[in-house]
Design a protein around this motif. Sequence first.
Motif, PDB file in Angstrom:
ATOM      1  N   GLU A 145     -10.269  14.512  -5.489  1.00 51.35           N
ATOM      2  CA  GLU A 145     -11.701  14.814  -5.810  1.00 51.35           C
ATOM      3  C   GLU A 145     -12.424  13.925  -4.749  1.00 51.35           C
ATOM      4  N   LEU A 146     -11.706  13.569  -3.190  1.00 53.67           N
ATOM      5  CA  LEU A 146     -12.381  13.293  -2.067  1.00 53.67           C
ATOM      6  C   LEU A 146     -11.276  13.955  -0.863  1.00 53.67           C
ATOM      7  N   VAL A 147     -11.588  14.884  -1.342  1.00 52.92           N
ATOM      8  CA  VAL A 147     -10.695  16.557  -0.328  1.00 52.92           C
ATOM      9  C   VAL A 147     -11.504  17.503  -0.229  1.00 52.92           C
ATOM     10  N   PHE A 148     -12.845  17.799   0.426  1.00 49.37           N
ATOM     11  CA  PHE A 148     -13.345  18.833   0.193  1.00 49.37           C
ATOM     12  C   PHE A 148     -12.950  19.297   1.780  1.00 49.37           C
ATOM     13  N   GLY A 149     -12.962  20.873   1.242  1.00 49.05           N
ATOM     14  CA  GLY A 149     -12.478  22.649   2.104  1.00 49.05           C
ATOM     15  C   GLY A 149     -14.382  22.848   1.696  1.00 49.05           C
ATOM     16  N   GLY A 150     -13.923  23.683   3.383  1.00 50.57           N
ATOM     17  CA  GLY A 150     -14.764  24.839   3.801  1.00 50.57           C
ATOM     18  C   GLY A 150     -15.691  25.633   2.763  1.00 50.57           C
ATOM     19  N   ASP A 151     -14.628  25.604   1.594  1.00 46.06           N
ATOM     20  CA  ASP A 151     -14.403  27.430   1.019  1.00 46.06           C
ATOM     21  C   ASP A 151     -15.145  26.364  -0.782  1.00 46.06           C
ATOM     22  N   GLY A 152     -15.293  25.011  -0.702  1.00 40.68           N
ATOM     23  CA  GLY A 152     -16.254  24.140  -2.110  1.00 40.68           C
ATOM     24  C   GLY A 152     -17.522  24.560  -1.877  1.00 40.68           C
ATOM     25  N   PRO A 153     -18.328  23.626  -2.260  1.00 40.60           N
ATOM     26  CA  PRO A 153     -19.468  23.972  -2.733  1.00 40.60           C
ATOM     27  C   PRO A 153     -20.121  23.232  -1.704  1.00 40.60           C
ATOM     28  N   TYR A 154     -19.495  23.268  -1.133  1.00 37.21           N
ATOM     29  CA  TYR A 154     -20.692  22.360   0.053  1.00 37.21           C
ATOM     30  C   TYR A 154     -20.799  22.809   1.841  1.00 37.21           C
ATOM     31  N   PRO A 155     -22.209  23.195   2.231  1.00 39.22           N
ATOM     32  CA  PRO A 155     -21.525  24.219   3.269  1.00 39.22           C
ATOM     33  C   PRO A 155     -20.801  23.609   4.886  1.00 39.22           C
ATOM     34  N   ARG A 156     -20.060  24.699   5.087  1.00 36.44           N
ATOM     35  CA  ARG A 156     -18.986  24.255   6.576  1.00 36.44           C
ATOM     36  C   ARG A 156     -19.753  23.288   7.281  1.00 36.44           C
ATOM     37  N   LYS A 157     -19.302  21.982   8.125  1.00 34.83           N
ATOM     38  CA  LYS A 157     -19.533  21.811   9.214  1.00 34.83           C
ATOM     39  C   LYS A 157     -20.025  22.816  10.112  1.00 34.83           C
ATOM     40  N   PRO A 158     -20.712  22.079  11.253  1.00 33.31           N
ATOM     41  CA  PRO A 158     -21.291  20.520  11.461  1.00 33.31           C
ATOM     42  C   PRO A 158     -22.680  20.110  10.482  1.00 33.31           C
ATOM     43  N   ASP A 159     -23.256  21.209   9.142  1.00 32.46           N
ATOM     44  CA  ASP A 159     -23.788  20.779   8.138  1.00 32.46           C
ATOM     45  C   ASP A 159     -22.886  19.543   7.673  1.00 32.46           C
ATOM     46  N   ALA A 160     -23.675  19.038   7.531  1.00 35.32           N
ATOM     47  CA  ALA A 160     -23.578  17.452   6.972  1.00 35.32           C
ATOM     48  C   ALA A 160     -23.491  17.189   5.310  1.00 35.32           C
ATOM     49  N   GLU A 161     -23.576  17.793   4.123  1.00 39.89           N
ATOM     50  CA  GLU A 161     -23.913  17.291   2.838  1.00 39.89           C
ATOM     51  C   GLU A 161     -22.935  17.032   3.308  1.00 39.89           C
ATOM     52  N   GLY A 162     -21.319  17.985   3.130  1.00 40.24           N
ATOM     53  CA  GLY A 162     -20.182  17.353   2.875  1.00 40.24           C
ATOM     54  C   GLY A 162     -20.045  15.714   2.714  1.00 40.24           C
TER      55      GLY A 162
END
Length: 212
Positions: A54-71
């Motif tokens: 659950e602590l592995v976030f990909g770029g196609d997940g629910p959060y915007p891609r970096k450099p957005d810091a939401e993830g």
Amino acid sequence: DRRLIAHTRPYPGIGEVLAQLAPAHRLAVLTNKPLAATRQILGRLGLAHHFAPELVFGGDGPYPRKPDAEGLRALIAMTGSTPSTTWLVGDSVVDWRTAQAAGSSCCLCRYGFGFEGVPAEVLTEIVDAVGKTAEVYVDGGIRRGSDVVKAIALGADMAFAGRAPLYGVAAGGEAGVKHALDLLKSEVDRVLALIGCPDVKQLGPQFLARSA
């Protein structure tokens, strides 16, 4: 798909470092790569067990891609950490900007696709952002004494020059390392003389001119 790791290997010591960190720290992955590919890469490199799924976030997940810091903010919350106790280890200016937006620290390393050096405007941005709260060290892209002078003039506190000593030790052992470092020092002294700066401590952006 084995092509994912055809040219990908952990750098020496990475597994050991993760093994030492894991018992006392929550480790996570934040990447712009697709999640499925990221999980395959971690698994086939033998690193997946260091990271809770659950602590592995990909770029196609629910959060915007970096450099957005939401993830990154979400990972900080999920691990019970705080921005001030979180380190983002990355290999690009995108990673640094992500950490800055989240209020966490960042360590940039020249691995992966990496980069030859930090662009001048980005180094200035980093120096301005941290102010006197931290020291800024430049590692990567330092080939000549003039590179050292430019890094210090842009506000870095230190510039690491690892390639020259490595070439020196390969060519002449300990004496070769000394010769390589002496060359770097003489180049720094020569550049300082040419730009009219009496001491490296007096370097600043006033000694730089941007190319057209």
